[in-house]
Design a protein around this motif. Structure first.
Motif: not given
Length: 342
Positions: A289-312
């Motif tokens: 659910s957190v990842i869906r929110w990150v994808v919907r918002k187009g990014g996250s203030s958490n750089s680790w999570l944003a980079a993880l979602v972008a490459r995995k």
């Protein structure tokens, strides 16, 4: 003979219990069947010793009984995971062999044991599993009704949100539904309504508890953890102070890769799934659910999570995030502080 007993290994059942008594030198003194009453009497009259059992159904009840009794002092209770007992079973599988295998496993110095749960902790587990069971039953009824009406050309999407579509279809007098189908459909709707009422009441109780209980409220400060997940952690996880680190707690949940390593060559596979199923599943759902929110918002203030979602892939990222959430659960619980996101 009772004074020579250093361990009682008990193979649990409903009415008859196989008890293997072991002496200080490891020799089997006796291996006999006892009734519930005789077992309770034995635990009360036996001088303090080690009481070993498999960590299975009713083991926590008998563990609490053993901890309360003892002729001179309280017994030391060792609950051994069933998977760790199996390698010690010799040849044929029977109660006598199982009791002796429990004694062998419990006597190993490097063996890992399960902590005995209190009645309050098990009560939380009952409430959680009851909520989950009723939700599953409601889903079964909704799917059954969807399947029946689909045979008559009435198709509705999945989930409780589409229940209104089914209600309107059954109430439509202009449709060609036979009378028996309408009658059975109304029975389904009545049962679904009753289950929904109970499910919502239990959910409200979990929500209230998560706001009033300090530990549950602290867990809810972690992104992706709601009242149900917080309640599951409180119900099924042991005292988190027993874990040396959050990494060990995440490994206990099974949120680590399965290893197939040999000869110095490390091979890591998919998630092991060897830990606590309920907490692991809810953490992964919350992470998704957190990842869906990150994808919907187009990014996250958490750089680790944003980079993880972008490459995995999303599921791989969800498991990695669930592992991190488990470590955060250990941190906020042991330090008794709210979660502070960087």
């Amino acid at each position: 003979m009772t004074t020579k007993i250093s361990m009682l290994a008990i193979d649990l059942a409903k009415g008859s219990f196989q008890v293997c008594a072991v002496g200080p030198d490891g020799a089997v003194l006796y291996n006999r069947v006892l009734s519930r009453t005789r077992l309770a009497t034995l635990l009360a009259e036996q001088p303090a010793c080690v009481v070993a059992m498999e960590a299975c159904a009713t083991s926590h009840h008998w563990g609490r009984v053993a901890q309360r009794h003892g002729a001179t002092a309280r017994h030391e209770v060792r609950l051994v995971p069933a998977v760790y007992v199996k390698p010690f079973v010799k040849r044929q599988k029977n109660d006598r062999a199982d009791a002796q295998a429990i004694a062998e496993a419990a006597s190993r110095p490097a063996m890992r044991f399960v902590a005995v749960k209190s009645q309050e902790t098990q009560g939380r587990a009952v409430a959680f599993r009851t909520h989950r069971c009723l939700v599953r039953q409601r889903t079964q009824l909704i799917n059954a009704l969807r399947g029946h009406l689909a045979e008559f050309g009435l198709v509705a999407p999945k989930g409780p949100a589409s229940l209104k579509v089914l209600e309107n279809a059954l109430a439509d007098e202009t449709s060609e539904l036979p009378g028996p189908v309408r009658k059975m459909g109304s029975i389904y709707l009545e049962q679904i309504a009753r289950l929904t009422e109970v499910v919502e009441r239990l959910a409200d109780e979990l929500e209230t508890a998560s706001r009033t209980d300090a530990t549950l409220r602290r867990l809810r400060t972690i992104p992706g953890i709601g009242p149900v997940t917080a309640g599951a952690v409180a119900a099924f996880a042991p005292d988190l102070d027993t874990f040396d680190s959050g990494r060990n707690f995440a490994a206990w949940l099974g949120l680590v890769p399965r290893q197939r390593s040999t000869g110095g060559k490390v091979k890591l596979g998919s998630v092991s799934k060897m830990g606590q199923t309920d907490i692991r599943r809810l953490l992964i759902v919350g992470a998704m659910s957190v990842i869906r929110w990150v994808v919907r918002k187009g990014g996250s203030s958490n750089s680790w999570l944003a980079a993880l979602v972008a490459r995995k892939p999303k599921m791989v990222a969800a498991v990695a995030l669930a592992n991190k959430m488990a470590r955060m659960i250990w941190a906020v619980t042991t330090k008794q502080e709210d979660c502070r996101m960087a």
